[in-house]
Design an enzyme around this catalytic site. Structure first.
Site, PDB file in Angstrom:
ATOM      1  N   PHE A 299      39.547 -12.756   9.687  1.00 22.51           N
ATOM      2  CA  PHE A 299      39.395 -12.292   8.123  1.00 22.51           C
ATOM      3  C   PHE A 299      41.011 -12.761   7.635  1.00 22.51           C
ATOM      4  CE2 PHE A 299      36.751  -9.023   9.857  1.00 22.51           C
ATOM      5  CZ  PHE A 299      35.442  -9.316   8.944  1.00 22.51           C
ATOM      6  N   GLU A 300      41.216 -13.028   6.240  1.00 27.98           N
ATOM      7  CA  GLU A 300      42.054 -14.135   5.814  1.00 27.98           C
ATOM      8  C   GLU A 300      43.631 -13.351   5.808  1.00 27.98           C
ATOM      9  OE1 GLU A 300      41.494 -15.564   1.315  1.00 27.98           O
ATOM     10  OE2 GLU A 300      38.948 -14.652   2.288  1.00 27.98           O
ATOM     11  N   ALA A 301      43.342 -11.937   6.292  1.00 31.06           N
ATOM     12  CA  ALA A 301      44.128 -11.095   5.721  1.00 31.06           C
ATOM     13  C   ALA A 301      45.421 -11.011   7.285  1.00 31.06           C
ATOM     14  CB  ALA A 301      43.839  -9.575   4.994  1.00 31.06           C
TER      15      ALA A 301
END
Lengths: 279, 338, 279, 338
Positions: free
Chosen positions: C53-55
């Site tokens: 996930f990009e976070a």
């Protein structure tokens, strides 16, 4: 505060290095005597001094003893921040390091340092006469700390008109704006401490200038041991020897095993090779 | 700006490095094997080997011993500041370059801080036996970082103003935003990374204590990564504190539990330096530097490396009291309850 | 494995998205239905699927429920690696993401996506007719994941000859080597899933090609709802509806609160706006 | 390559950002103060404000409320993906641009994922009331990273191939090493960073749980940083696990303990989203988007922001059961013993 009459050349260097450091400032500490000097400063006039080490420790209290490596476990205990080399150099490049404290084997009058090779560069680069360890982080500190403090053993061949290799940039050719124009950050060399005295860099010319000679030296003896023409500050004076308490602290509290400050019965300037343990 | 046609890459070019990862099995699989298997499977002659740790801290000593036993030709070694790991490889070359040879090094520093210069480096360099490319600590760290980020280069201020740019592949450009000079450093993507860490799980998730050095960057930049660890622990334990994971399993190819794997260097929470052994190892190389015979160095290699089959045998040669003393010294540095 | 006769458009999209994912591969998951589809894949044929996930979460088991944000606490529990946005995108740029799974509001025949604005670009950039949320990480995934899977609601105006703004690059103009020559990495769009079917991109021309139409659609009905000329695979076929078990899993196990898969009594393609919850 | 004379900087230029840090007091001093003091001391009209968090996770909500009460003109706001923090500022501008105004935004995404679009963004953007510069999440993160590294730019692949480069200050060059195109993104050095974290000590050392987002980069890049934290803890506790420190004290100017400081967004280990309140807040702005009157939005601001003196008063307006339920929901996400 009785002046010591029994200190070594390394010990007066450590005392001088400590005095140059200011309380509550951030100092990026190179390996070797800069570590000892920073600890002495922290335990005397600069308790709020904030050490940074290139292996990634920011703000350790250094209360588990003198590190013998800048990546040492002792630099991490109690630190406020622990990363790796990129994080340490990135924050320095950003402007977080007020001082960089580094050493070199050779210096010129503008405070440029060599810690890479003795020999003919570039022709003899791949076959140096003496191969030194290399830059380590010194050139990065020289490029990005706001001000640098340099340690170089004093010797006519090592204080030289022209370096065999410029590892760590100082004031470059001394021309106005030379560092800025080269893309460097910070004001460059601030003080140089040798085995013979303390120097600053004259505001206009950026040339090395004697401000204090150590006990036993004179302006003339320092110039005689220097391979270029030194400037001399109008108020150049003898540097007070370390106090007995400072010497005791160095020997008993800070470097009791002699990791960097070698034990010697008497002063013995000539045999000390500062380049060995440094990066 | 110079012509990019002049450029050459050691290890993998950025596009080759990308392709290597795309084609790799990055699944969550058991990556445990023996050190011997890992070294023979993932390192080959001519490789660019990225060396983890920093000076004598957390250097991949056990891996270098196994590399010496195996024998390799024409390696390029890349690191920021290193001590004993390249010393062991270089000493093998001093004794028998037909069995082990280093072609080239890309580095910032090769030495031992408080423990002195590297006589191996002096020997090989002063005789012109190595191609040398000097950089700085930040330069090499940033080059690995660029490699780990999938970038062909990264800008830094570091090498400006001195002779480093004249002796390496840095390109200095005028910043297109500010007009001031800035250095562009080419990425380093080694063929293989050799890394020692405090703990890892069987998939390769690694926990690093104390300095991260540039280990994550080197692992992520390389086509393959061999990891030795002091402790092999369960995935469940590691994932209780995922923020402690410094290198994720996706970047790792081989995991081997090797207690004391960075000894006689130091490893935070485990052991402090054994400076006496570092000096003893250097003695033979120092003799050769001064024009002496290789006998002392050869005796060391025979006793400590060639006649031992595994790193466990090497560690077993140390007096127990000494190993415990070095563990105790480290436990003083970071006191904690067992 | 009974075929469901009571599923929504979102549910067949989720089932189709899950089927495209392969076991033991790394998928960089955008917000919205890609999260639901990835969870369904992981709980069916692809237990070894590795979500990123990009976070900053790498490899979470997703065993505390469906995240409703890609930075959600649920993406971090049990993860193998937890950093921030830079670390997630750096490892993607390096080549660690086999798939990127993203959505957009508008698509062209080469799989380029718009999720920035509806209006006249560049003239009307500062006064868009409809301002969408913006790229988020979609353009980065499109630039650096090895293959991308696209989700776009099917509508003649949204499957358009010319995008109003290209947020996320697909096969660009479809010319040979277009992505490589633009400096992009990866092979680009691999599959597109719409409310009407599943598409690939033909090897030579890089043009969108129908490979499966959903139950109730035909090749003709899909073409009629598309604003450019579709290619059709020689073996284009009807996509099997989700099984009752898949629908049950989506409704009861994966998205019981209907965070992304809205509850509907009947199929209702037209009213679904996929662009709202997505990034 | 384009001419660098075309370049402009928002916030600080790289050289200004360097000078700001050099002249700053970076000592280990007590940085606690009230939120009101911090906002009035460190933010001024026209500033570029870097916003921490990610979408509705760990957004600096308490700080934005105080900014709204204070009133600011012509701010530039910079972030990667954000939700409620800019919504609160934008809603204030919708009600009274003489009291609060945003001149420009530099962003990747403004919205709420599962909770829908931002009606505030649509209102201001579709009426041309904002200067917009679109980037991507990696672009904005990398721009902050360049700023935090003291670099004028950083290369990425991210914005290549689409329209983002035509609507922002990216410069695309041919890589001098590979010849392939690569984007150079100008650094972002905001005047002030606003950041919410899980824990901090009085000096400003911050612990972040879950996503680091881009908070460390924004803090290190900015001239000043205001930090709110769920828990103010002792320096001794923080330094027991220094690797948990995500932002070091040297980058921080103000530390304020504000429980629920990211609410109604989520904060790992503390509380999960309150989506109902997000929707309730949006209702008034949605009405205005559709051409309605500002009454609903004004009522919200009066009740929840202007008529409360502190963020504690705002939190006190929520039913206790709801706050506990949102805490319980989060404790399910990361179960641990108290």
């Amino acid at each position: 505060m009785t002046a010591s009459t029994d200190y070594t050349a390394q010990e007066i260097i450590v005392a001088a290095g400590a005095k140059v450091l200011e309380d509550n400032k951030i100092v990026f500490i190179g390996t070797g005597l800069p570590m000892v000097a920073s600890l002495l400063a922290k335990q005397t006039h600069a308790p709020g001094l904030i050490p940074v080490f290139e292996a990634g420790a920011v703000g350790p209290p250094l209360n588990v003893g003198l590190p013998i490596s800048v990546g040492d476990s002792k630099t991490f205990t109690g630190a406020s921040f622990v990363g790796g080399l990129n994080t340490a150099f990135e924050l320095t490049q950003r402007g977080f390091a007020d001082f960089g404290f580094i050493s070199g084997a050779e210096v010129d009058k503008y405070g440029n340092l060599n810690s890479t090779m003795i020999g003919d560069f570039p022709a003899g680069y791949q076959t140096p006469r003496v191969r030194l360890p290399g830059s380590g982080g010194a050139s990065d500190m020289a490029a990005s700390c706001e001000r640098t403090i340099l340690l170089v053993p004093h010797d006519k061949r090592k204080f030289t008109e022209k370096l065999q290799y410029v590892t760590s940039p100082g004031h470059l050719d001394g021309s106005p704006g030379a560092r800025f124009n080269a893309g460097l950050q910070g004001k460059g060399p601030y003080r140089l401490i040798s085995t013979k005295g303390i120097f600053d860099f004259e505001e206009e010319s950026k040339r090395m200038r004697l401000i204090h000679y150590f006990p036993g030296e004179t302006i003339e003896s320092v110039q005689a041991a220097t391979g270029f023409e030194l400037l001399v500050a109008p108020d150049a004076s003898e540097f007070a020897p370390p106090t007995e308490e400072e010497v005791r602290m160095i020997r008993e509290d800070i470097d009791p095993s002699g990791a960097f400050v070698k034990r010697a019965k008497k002063k013995a300037n000539k045999s000390i090779n500062l380049t060995v343990p440094q990066m | 700006m110079e012509n990019y046609a002049e450029m050459y890459w050691t290890g993998l070019s950025p596009d080759e490095a990308r392709a290597a990862l795309v084609n790799k099995d990055k699944s969550m699989k058991d990556r445990r094997m023996t050190l011997k298997e890992a070294v023979s499977q993932f390192i080959k002659d001519g490789d660019n080997v990225g060396v983890g740790g920093f000076v004598n801290i957390r250097q991949p000593i056990a891996i270098t011993h196994e590399m010496v036993r195996h024998g390799f030709k024409d390696l390029t070694l890349s690191w920021q500041s290193a001590g004993m790991a390249p010393d062991y490889l270089a000493g093998a070359m001093m004794l028998n370059p037909d069995h082990f040879s280093i072609k080239r090094i890309e580095l910032a520093y090769w030495g031992h801080e408080a423990f002195g210069l590297s006589p191996m480096f002096r020997f090989l360099a002063e005789r012109g036996m190595l191609e040398i490319e000097d950089w700085s600590n930040y330069n090499m760290s940033a080059r690995f970082k660029a490699g780990s980020m999938g970038l062909p280069f990264i800008p830094t201020r570091g090498p400006l103003g001195g002779d480093i740019p004249s002796s390496c592949r840095t390109k200095i450009i005028d910043c297109p935003f500010t007009g001031r000079p800035i250095a562009l450093l080419p990425a380093s993507n080694p063929d293989v990374a050799i890394i020692h860490v405090q703990a890892a799980d069987q998939y390769g998730n690694c926990i690093i204590r104390g300095t991260d050095a540039t280990c994550a960057e080197i692992a992520m930049a390389s086509a393959h990564t061999i990891v030795t660890c002091e402790q092999l622990v369960s995935h469940e334990l590691i994932t209780q504190t995922p923020k402690d994971v410094g290198i994720p399993f996706v970047a790792v190819d081989a995991v081997i539990e090797v207690p004391f794997g960075a000894y006689p260097g130091a490893c935070r929470r485990h052991y402090y330096f054994n400076g006496d052994h570092i000096s003893a190892f250097h003695a033979g190389a120092t003799e050769m530097c001064k024009g002496g015979v290789p006998d002392t160095l050869k005796t060391y290699y025979d006793e400590y490396i060639y006649n031992t089959k595994t790193f466990e045998d090497f560690i077993a040669k140390f007096p127990v009291q000494r190993l415990i003393a070095d563990q105790k010294a480290e436990s003083f540095n970071c006191e904690r309850l067992a």
